[in-house]
Design a protein around this motif. Structure first.
Motif, PDB file in Angstrom:
ATOM      1  N   VAL A   1       1.046  -1.160  -0.120  1.00 10.21           N
ATOM      2  CA  VAL A   1      -0.104   0.017   0.095  1.00 10.21           C
ATOM      3  C   VAL A   1       0.808   1.179   0.162  1.00 10.21           C
ATOM      4  N   CYS A   2       0.369   2.348  -1.012  1.00 11.12           N
ATOM      5  CA  CYS A   2       1.324   3.360  -0.906  1.00 11.12           C
ATOM      6  C   CYS A   2       0.859   4.226   0.365  1.00 11.12           C
ATOM      7  N   SER A   3       1.680   4.656   1.167  1.00 12.14           N
ATOM      8  CA  SER A   3       1.373   5.439   2.465  1.00 12.14           C
ATOM      9  C   SER A   3       1.215   6.904   2.047  1.00 12.14           C
ATOM     10  N   LEU A   4       1.198   7.162   0.876  1.00  9.68           N
ATOM     11  CA  LEU A   4       1.003   8.728   0.596  1.00  9.68           C
ATOM     12  C   LEU A   4      -0.429   8.668  -0.011  1.00  9.68           C
ATOM     13  N   CYS A   5      -0.564   7.855  -0.977  1.00  8.69           N
ATOM     14  CA  CYS A   5      -1.768   8.174  -1.701  1.00  8.69           C
ATOM     15  C   CYS A   5      -2.829   6.919  -1.407  1.00  8.69           C
ATOM     16  N   GLY A   6      -2.512   5.829  -0.641  1.00  4.37           N
ATOM     17  CA  GLY A   6      -3.414   4.895  -0.251  1.00  4.37           C
ATOM     18  C   GLY A   6      -3.770   3.829  -1.373  1.00  4.37           C
TER      19      GLY A   6
ATOM     20  N   ASP B   1       6.995   9.333  -8.355  1.00  3.76           N
ATOM     21  CA  ASP B   1       7.466   9.825  -7.174  1.00  3.76           C
ATOM     22  C   ASP B   1       6.706   9.246  -6.094  1.00  3.76           C
ATOM     23  N   CYS B   2       5.280   9.508  -6.031  1.00  2.00           N
ATOM     24  CA  CYS B   2       4.282   9.027  -5.275  1.00  2.00           C
ATOM     25  C   CYS B   2       4.344   7.596  -5.636  1.00  2.00           C
ATOM     26  N   CYS B   3       4.173   6.685  -4.772  1.00  2.00           N
ATOM     27  CA  CYS B   3       3.904   5.181  -4.912  1.00  2.00           C
ATOM     28  C   CYS B   3       5.419   4.572  -5.141  1.00  2.00           C
ATOM     29  N   SER B   4       6.484   5.130  -5.091  1.00  2.00           N
ATOM     30  CA  SER B   4       7.811   4.639  -5.319  1.00  2.00           C
ATOM     31  C   SER B   4       8.198   3.669  -4.282  1.00  2.00           C
TER      32      SER B   4
END
Ligand SMILES: [Zn+2]
Length: 216
Positions: free
Chosen positions: A129-134, A149-152
């Motif tokens: 799970v991406c802690s930034l966007c869920g 960048d997000c989800c890296s």
């Protein structure tokens, strides 16, 4: 039509049940949920159940039978129940068939959603799970993008190995307890096995075809 659905934990049984319920206007009888509801509503049965559970004992077949009878005896649910989480053994299977015949009903179909343990393990161990966007990804089935960048990887979180261990145990228990039931219903020519590893829409279609064929 009355249906029983079997499937190992993590096989997507809930999703498929919901689909069948909506598509064919059935009523889902999930025994665990019903027990909890009786307790919450403080019915006679509910207080009996909570004293048993509180004493650390298992709820007896008799109580579960009472619960099931409460449902299947109602005209509004006649011949439109999908049993989820019941029966769990041959004794319960026979109790269920006796109860149904008391109300001129029977089991018309037993669906087994089959998914290999390896697949369930991949679904769990590959999940992040991406802690930034869920957003939810899976290394095997739906890998995270490499160019964002997000989800890296630094934001992706995985569940621990304990989850995997628990899932494996639950799967093995499921296999051991349902095997005799699967044989039992297979001998009665009620069993249809659906490949739970297919894409979800394909599973829907397969189940729809099976039910249409039986309903004629
Ligand atoms: Zn993200």
């Amino acid at each position: 039509m009355n249906v029983i659905i079997f499937g190992p934990p993590g096989a997507g049984k809930g999703t498929q049940s919901k689909f069948i319920v909506n598509k064919f206007n059935l009523f889902q009888l999930s025994t665990g949920e019903f027990l909890r509801r009786e307790i919450k509503n403080k019915t006679d049965l509910g207080s009996k159940i909570s004293s048993i559970v509180n004493s650390g004992s298992l709820v007896s077949d008799e109580i579960v039978s009472n619960l099931i009878e409460k449902v299947i005896s109602k005209e509004e649910y006649k011949d439109r129940v999908i049993f989820d989480g019941y029966p769990r053994n041959l004794t319960q299977a026979k109790i269920l068939s006796n109860l149904l015949s008391k109300y001129n009903q029977k089991i018309d179909l037993v669906l087994k959603l089959s998914v290999k343990l390896e697949t369930i393990k991949k679904r769990i161990s590959g999940r992040s799970v991406c802690s930034l966007c869920g957003k939810i990804y899976n290394d095997y089935f739906n890998p995270p993008p490499k160019d964002k960048d997000c989800c890296s990887s630094k934001f992706l979180q995985k569940r621990g190995d304990d989850t995997l261990e628990v899932a494996t145990k639950r799967y093995e228990t499921y296999e051991k307890t349902t095997e005799p039931l699967i044989d039992y219903y297979d001998n009665l020519n009620l069993l249809k096995v659906v490949n739970g590893e297919s894409p979800i829409n394909q599973i829907y279609d397969e189940i729809t075809d099976i039910i249409r064929l039986i309903e004629g």
